[in-house]
Design a protein around this motif. Structure first.
Motif, short mmCIF file in Angstrom:
data_model
loop_
_atom_site.label_atom_id
_atom_site.label_comp_id
_atom_site.label_asym_id
_atom_site.label_seq_id
_atom_site.Cartn_x
_atom_site.Cartn_y
_atom_site.Cartn_z
N PHE A 31 0.86 -1.18 0.00
CA PHE A 31 0.00 0.00 0.00
C PHE A 31 0.89 1.23 0.00
O PHE A 31 2.04 1.18 0.44
N VAL A 32 0.33 2.35 -0.50
CA VAL A 32 1.05 3.63 -0.50
C VAL A 32 0.10 4.72 0.01
O VAL A 32 -1.01 4.87 -0.51
N PHE A 33 0.55 5.46 1.02
CA PHE A 33 -0.24 6.56 1.59
C PHE A 33 0.36 7.91 1.23
O PHE A 33 1.53 8.01 0.86
N LYS A 34 -0.45 8.94 1.42
CA LYS A 34 0.02 10.32 1.49
C LYS A 34 -0.23 10.81 2.92
O LYS A 34 -1.22 10.44 3.54
N PHE A 35 0.68 11.64 3.44
CA PHE A 35 0.48 12.26 4.74
C PHE A 35 -0.10 13.65 4.54
O PHE A 35 0.38 14.41 3.68
#
Length: 275
Positions: free
Chosen positions: A119-123
């Motif tokens: 998975f890849v998030f943005k903060f």
């Protein structure tokens, strides 16, 4: 001399047996033998992990725990963790694996074994109405918080230090829920969180008027599944499991279920390239 030689040979044989025993001890075998997968998830982090209306674990990470247990042919036991519990739970043996949105930092990789990204998030900044945060640098003028032990806490503090305003305006919270509660109660003006959790909170009546602000500059949060660092065979199995999640359409189904969108092509291609 013969006795000494015989004793030496006996010691060598015992040592060899010990090495063989240690070499054969394997987390993958242990899980299958006990017929249960103890899988750690952070359950105050929707839509990745949360308790549903029946107070049962649910979310993207929970579905992955259950899919992994099914692939192994064992029972799934989902255990609730805080952010700070994730690696210690593996070290203590409380969990076999943690599917807990764990950023794959080089520092953490000294203590835990990481899989390929799943998975890849943005903060992102989330603030109370009227705070007027237009850029990330505007945080120097307000009270800021984040959950302790998270990569978004680390990234904020590093940025604030580099920019020269330090952490005099910063508050650490012990969990994701506590950070949101602190924001709601006015203990801080803004928190750093993830784009996925923020989107979920915006749908609630408590936070519908709160503001989704700027992202942490130049940072994509890539996360992996973790287990004990020395469990090479299990890590290999977990990597293959992630590849099969694409082949079987389960990654796409999970994205559609929890986010209403397709899985990012960059994530899919990354897993295909690593297979």
């Amino acid at each position: 001399m013969r006795i000494i030689k015989k004793i030496s040979m006996t010691i060598a044989a015992v040592a060899a047996v010990g090495l063989m025993t240690n070499a054969s001890a394997d987390k993958l075998d242990d899980i299958i033998k006990k017929n249960e997968l103890n899988c750690g998830v952070v359950l105050d982090f929707p839509p990745m992990g949360y308790f549903d209306k029946d107070n049962k674990p649910a979310g993207f990470d929970v579905d992955y725990c259950n899919d992994l247990a099914k692939a192994l042919g064992v029972k799934s036991n989902v255990l609730n963790l805080t952010w700070a519990d994730r690696i210690p739970s593996l070290v203590s043996g409380k969990t076999d694996v943690v599917i807990g949105s764990t950023s794959d930092t080089l520092e953490r990789a000294k203590s835990a074994g990481f899989t390929y990204p799943y998975f890849v998030f943005k903060f992102q900044v989330f603030s109370k109405p009227g705070t007027n945060i237009k850029t990330f640098d505007d945080l120097k003028n307000v009270k800021v918080g984040a959950p302790i032990g998270t990569t978004y806490e680390t990234e904020y503090l590093s940025y604030a230090k580099a920019k020269g305003w330090g952490k005099g305006n910063y508050t650490s919270f012990k969990s994701e829920n506590d950070a949101y509660l602190g924001l709601y109660q006015g203990k801080v003006d803004a928190i750093i969180t993830t784009n996925t959790n923020l989107a979920t909170k915006k749908q609630s009546k408590e936070f519908k008027d709160y503001v989704a602000g700027p992202f942490v500059p130049n940072y994509d949060d890539v996360v992996g599944i973790i287990t004990k660092r020395n469990e090479v065979a299990f890590i290999n199995y977990l990597n293959l499991f992630l590849v099969h999640q694409i082949r079987d359409g389960k990654l796409e189904a999970a994205y559609q279920k929890h986010f209403g969108t397709s899985a990012p092509e960059s994530l899919i291609q990354s897993l295909r390239d690593n297979k």
